[in-house]
Design a protein around this motif. Structure first.
Motif, PDB file in Angstrom:
ATOM      1  N   VAL A 254      91.604 -44.040 -43.313  1.00  0.00           N
ATOM      2  CA  VAL A 254      90.240 -44.064 -43.838  1.00  0.00           C
ATOM      3  C   VAL A 254      90.182 -44.906 -45.104  1.00  0.00           C
ATOM      4  O   VAL A 254      89.296 -45.758 -45.278  1.00  0.00           O
ATOM      5  CB  VAL A 254      89.748 -42.629 -44.110  1.00  0.00           C
ATOM      6  CG1 VAL A 254      88.398 -42.651 -44.832  1.00  0.00           C
ATOM      7  CG2 VAL A 254      89.635 -41.854 -42.793  1.00  0.00           C
ATOM      8  N   LEU A 255      91.150 -44.680 -46.009  1.00  0.00           N
ATOM      9  CA  LEU A 255      91.188 -45.466 -47.242  1.00  0.00           C
ATOM     10  C   LEU A 255      91.403 -46.946 -46.937  1.00  0.00           C
ATOM     11  O   LEU A 255      90.781 -47.819 -47.563  1.00  0.00           O
ATOM     12  CB  LEU A 255      92.287 -44.936 -48.162  1.00  0.00           C
ATOM     13  CG  LEU A 255      91.985 -43.628 -48.888  1.00  0.00           C
ATOM     14  CD1 LEU A 255      93.228 -43.137 -49.627  1.00  0.00           C
ATOM     15  CD2 LEU A 255      90.830 -43.788 -49.868  1.00  0.00           C
ATOM     16  N   ALA A 256      92.270 -47.239 -45.979  1.00  0.00           N
ATOM     17  CA  ALA A 256      92.513 -48.635 -45.612  1.00  0.00           C
ATOM     18  C   ALA A 256      91.236 -49.287 -45.090  1.00  0.00           C
ATOM     19  O   ALA A 256      90.911 -50.432 -45.437  1.00  0.00           O
ATOM     20  CB  ALA A 256      93.625 -48.718 -44.564  1.00  0.00           C
ATOM     21  N   GLY A 257      90.486 -48.552 -44.246  1.00  0.00           N
ATOM     22  CA  GLY A 257      89.252 -49.099 -43.716  1.00  0.00           C
ATOM     23  C   GLY A 257      88.196 -49.314 -44.782  1.00  0.00           C
ATOM     24  O   GLY A 257      87.480 -50.324 -44.775  1.00  0.00           O
ATOM     25  N   LEU A 258      88.101 -48.397 -45.729  1.00  0.00           N
ATOM     26  CA  LEU A 258      87.148 -48.553 -46.818  1.00  0.00           C
ATOM     27  C   LEU A 258      87.539 -49.721 -47.726  1.00  0.00           C
ATOM     28  O   LEU A 258      86.673 -50.467 -48.200  1.00  0.00           O
ATOM     29  CB  LEU A 258      87.057 -47.256 -47.622  1.00  0.00           C
ATOM     30  CG  LEU A 258      86.202 -46.151 -46.965  1.00  0.00           C
ATOM     31  CD1 LEU A 258      86.463 -44.815 -47.630  1.00  0.00           C
ATOM     32  CD2 LEU A 258      84.728 -46.511 -47.043  1.00  0.00           C
ATOM     33  N   CYS A 259      88.840 -49.874 -47.971  1.00  0.00           N
ATOM     34  CA  CYS A 259      89.297 -51.022 -48.767  1.00  0.00           C
ATOM     35  C   CYS A 259      88.895 -52.332 -48.087  1.00  0.00           C
ATOM     36  O   CYS A 259      88.370 -53.256 -48.729  1.00  0.00           O
ATOM     37  CB  CYS A 259      90.814 -50.969 -48.954  1.00  0.00           C
ATOM     38  SG  CYS A 259      91.385 -49.762 -50.168  1.00  0.00           S
ATOM     39  N   GLU A 260      89.147 -52.396 -46.805  1.00  0.00           N
ATOM     40  CA  GLU A 260      88.782 -53.610 -46.070  1.00  0.00           C
ATOM     41  C   GLU A 260      87.281 -53.845 -46.111  1.00  0.00           C
ATOM     42  O   GLU A 260      86.807 -54.981 -46.254  1.00  0.00           O
ATOM     43  CB  GLU A 260      89.260 -53.487 -44.629  1.00  0.00           C
ATOM     44  CG  GLU A 260      88.950 -54.708 -43.773  1.00  0.00           C
ATOM     45  CD  GLU A 260      89.424 -54.533 -42.342  1.00  0.00           C
ATOM     46  OE1 GLU A 260      89.079 -55.384 -41.505  1.00  0.00           O
ATOM     47  OE2 GLU A 260      90.110 -53.530 -42.054  1.00  0.00           O
ATOM     48  N   ARG A 261      86.499 -52.752 -46.021  1.00  0.00           N
ATOM     49  CA  ARG A 261      85.052 -52.865 -45.969  1.00  0.00           C
ATOM     50  C   ARG A 261      84.466 -53.409 -47.266  1.00  0.00           C
ATOM     51  O   ARG A 261      83.518 -54.193 -47.241  1.00  0.00           O
ATOM     52  CB  ARG A 261      84.459 -51.476 -45.655  1.00  0.00           C
ATOM     53  CG  ARG A 261      82.938 -51.431 -45.508  1.00  0.00           C
ATOM     54  CD  ARG A 261      82.465 -52.273 -44.338  1.00  0.00           C
ATOM     55  NE  ARG A 261      83.104 -51.911 -43.099  1.00  0.00           N
ATOM     56  CZ  ARG A 261      82.627 -50.998 -42.246  1.00  0.00           C
ATOM     57  NH1 ARG A 261      81.499 -50.383 -42.523  1.00  0.00           N
ATOM     58  NH2 ARG A 261      83.253 -50.745 -41.127  1.00  0.00           N
ATOM     59  N   ILE A 262      85.038 -53.004 -48.425  1.00  0.00           N
ATOM     60  CA  ILE A 262      84.401 -53.403 -49.694  1.00  0.00           C
ATOM     61  C   ILE A 262      85.270 -54.364 -50.512  1.00  0.00           C
ATOM     62  O   ILE A 262      84.926 -54.674 -51.655  1.00  0.00           O
ATOM     63  CB  ILE A 262      84.029 -52.174 -50.539  1.00  0.00           C
ATOM     64  CG1 ILE A 262      85.276 -51.479 -51.106  1.00  0.00           C
ATOM     65  CG2 ILE A 262      83.191 -51.188 -49.731  1.00  0.00           C
ATOM     66  CD1 ILE A 262      84.946 -50.408 -52.130  1.00  0.00           C
ATOM     67  N   GLY A 263      86.388 -54.813 -49.940  1.00  0.00           N
ATOM     68  CA  GLY A 263      87.208 -55.777 -50.658  1.00  0.00           C
ATOM     69  C   GLY A 263      88.188 -55.162 -51.632  1.00  0.00           C
ATOM     70  O   GLY A 263      88.509 -55.756 -52.659  1.00  0.00           O
ATOM     71  N   GLY A 264      88.689 -53.983 -51.300  1.00  0.00           N
ATOM     72  CA  GLY A 264      89.687 -53.331 -52.143  1.00  0.00           C
ATOM     73  C   GLY A 264      91.094 -53.591 -51.661  1.00  0.00           C
ATOM     74  O   GLY A 264      91.306 -54.099 -50.552  1.00  0.00           O
ATOM     75  N   GLU A 265      92.060 -53.221 -52.503  1.00  0.00           N
ATOM     76  CA  GLU A 265      93.473 -53.440 -52.167  1.00  0.00           C
ATOM     77  C   GLU A 265      94.278 -52.147 -52.156  1.00  0.00           C
ATOM     78  O   GLU A 265      95.376 -52.105 -51.590  1.00  0.00           O
ATOM     79  CB  GLU A 265      94.086 -54.411 -53.174  1.00  0.00           C
ATOM     80  CG  GLU A 265      93.441 -55.790 -53.136  1.00  0.00           C
ATOM     81  CD  GLU A 265      93.858 -56.671 -54.309  1.00  0.00           C
ATOM     82  OE1 GLU A 265      93.892 -57.896 -54.135  1.00  0.00           O
ATOM     83  OE2 GLU A 265      94.140 -56.122 -55.400  1.00  0.00           O
ATOM     84  N   SER A 266      93.780 -51.107 -52.781  1.00  0.00           N
ATOM     85  CA  SER A 266      94.474 -49.820 -52.808  1.00  0.00           C
ATOM     86  C   SER A 266      93.428 -48.735 -53.020  1.00  0.00           C
ATOM     87  O   SER A 266      92.269 -49.015 -53.358  1.00  0.00           O
ATOM     88  CB  SER A 266      95.524 -49.771 -53.925  1.00  0.00           C
ATOM     89  OG  SER A 266      94.909 -49.887 -55.208  1.00  0.00           O
ATOM     90  N   GLY A 267      93.826 -47.491 -52.834  1.00  0.00           N
ATOM     91  CA  GLY A 267      92.864 -46.415 -53.004  1.00  0.00           C
ATOM     92  C   GLY A 267      93.529 -45.074 -53.182  1.00  0.00           C
ATOM     93  O   GLY A 267      94.708 -44.881 -52.855  1.00  0.00           O
ATOM     94  N   ILE A 268      92.752 -44.118 -53.708  1.00  0.00           N
ATOM     95  CA  ILE A 268      93.210 -42.745 -53.864  1.00  0.00           C
ATOM     96  C   ILE A 268      92.027 -41.816 -53.618  1.00  0.00           C
ATOM     97  O   ILE A 268      90.909 -42.070 -54.089  1.00  0.00           O
ATOM     98  CB  ILE A 268      93.827 -42.510 -55.266  1.00  0.00           C
ATOM     99  CG1 ILE A 268      94.325 -41.063 -55.401  1.00  0.00           C
ATOM    100  CG2 ILE A 268      92.869 -42.880 -56.372  1.00  0.00           C
ATOM    101  CD1 ILE A 268      95.163 -40.834 -56.648  1.00  0.00           C
TER     102      ILE A 268
END
Length: 389
Positions: free
Chosen positions: A27-41
């Protein structure tokens, strides 16, 4: 159509996370891809001081989490993030610039090692004791998140909030199930919970000890059945009756002479435990309550000794007198004189605080309900019979 399929996949993975925490990095990977992110928590932020009780990382080194928990939970990003409305993302640069962040220990000890310069911050949900919060990051060279990028998350955030709410409810249900099973584990009577195929869902310690003896029950491929083949059909019929909502019934499970049989009461499983198993997809469950008179005599006398500081003989006299009602019979069973039995009874009454046989019978009956913790017990914790194979 491609974007729609991507959104559908992410929504499915979000709901997979209700009972599968391993879906959350996706889910975090998909959200990163969606908004241009590289990592998440994604995790929970307690409103009272304390470490993160739950956190899922994507493309972040977990080795820094102890430092984050110990020194930087109240960082400059969090201070602003917890004031955000639920489901409305904000760019970290909208309230504190990168130059300001760079001058903090938070940056030197956490963000710089993680190669983070900017974040998109989200309050996924606001609960009475904690926030469910998420941050998606990228390096300083990528620059701040834009409003257009943040808006790209909006279709997914309501689903993520709902999934986290469902996950919390499921965790509470599991905790209630665990507490209920722990209570069953303290009973002196054996308790086995089975499904329609007599597969064991749970067995308390007393039941496991009865099964381990091998003279009453047989364990095969995670199912339980009587040792005597001719009793197997009756047992299966009682289980089927109980699962169908009918009363179930009694069965005396024979064991080699001269030992007493084990009494088995098969009854429908109802209440919270039934609901818990139903939530796991179990199509009905029944409880098998095992009363082992041979074993209970030993267990009850040990319990009486522990509770009332009785000697071994006093405990045995207390047990026998409530079943024979005759001092003479107790004397013959123990091979001692009737006057010796009466002397023991005087000591028993003094130690237990009762002065008549009926009250003593009540204490003995109560002592037979619970197990006595023992360092010699071969079984520990909540297990299924599968763990004994």
């Amino acid at each position: 159509m491609g974007m729609q399929r991507d959104t559908g996949f992410l929504i499915r993975r979000i709901y997979d996370a209700v009972d599968d925490v391993d879906a959350l990095p996706d889910v975090l990977a998909g959200l990163c891809e969606r908004i241009g992110g590289e990592s998440g928590i994604l995790g929970t932020l307690m409103k009272a001081p304390g470490p993160l009780p739950f956190a899922v990382l994507f493309h972040l080194d977990p080795a820094l989490m102890p430092t984050l928990n110990a020194r930087h939970l109240n960082n400059v990003w969090r201070q602003h993030m917890v004031t955000l409305p639920v489901g409305i993302p904000a760019a970290s640069d909208s309230f504190v610039s990168f130059d300001q962040v760079r001058r903090t220990d938070f940056y030197g000890e956490i963000l710089e090692p993680w190669d983070i310069g900017h974040a998109a911050l989200f309050v996924v949900d606001d609960m009475p004791k904690f926030h469910v919060a998420m941050s998606i990051h990228r390096s300083r060279t990528r620059g701040p998140f834009t409003s257009t990028e943040l808006e790209a998350s909006q279709k997914l955030l309501p689903h993520l909030r709902r999934a986290m709410q469902l996950r919390l409810l499921l965790e509470r249900s599991h905790e209630q199930e665990k507490l209920a099973l722990q209570a069953l584990d303290q009973l002196a009577a054996g308790v086995v919970l089975v499904d329609s195929q007599a597969r064991v869902l749970f067995a308390n310690m007393a039941a496991q000890e009865i099964a381990a003896a091998g003279d009453v029950l047989v364990l095969t491929d995670g199912t339980v059945k009587p040792r005597l083949r001719e009793q197997g059909g009756i047992f299966r019929g009682l289980v089927a009756s109980a699962i169908a909502g009918k009363p179930g019934g009694w069965l005396l499970l024979s064991r080699p002479s001269p030992q007493l049989p084990v009494s088995a009461l098969v009854t429908p499983l109802a209440g919270r435990l039934a609901a818990c198993f139903a939530a796991q997809g179990r199509l009905g469950a029944a409880a098998v309550l095992l009363s082992d008179l041979e074993g209970q005599a030993s267990s009850s006398t040990e319990h009486l000794r522990s509770l009332y500081k009785l000697s071994p003989t006093e405990a045995r006299v207390a047990w026998l007198i409530t079943r024979s009602t005759s001092v003479g019979r107790v004397a013959r069973a123990l091979g001692i004189a009737p006057e010796t039995v009466r002397t023991h009874l005087k000591h028993i009454y003094a130690k237990t605080g009762v002065n008549r046989q009926s009250a003593l019978a009540y204490l003995v009956g109560a002592a037979a309900v619970a197990r006595v913790p023992s360092a010699l017990s071969p079984v520990r914790g909540i297990q299924s019979f599968k763990d004994m194979e």
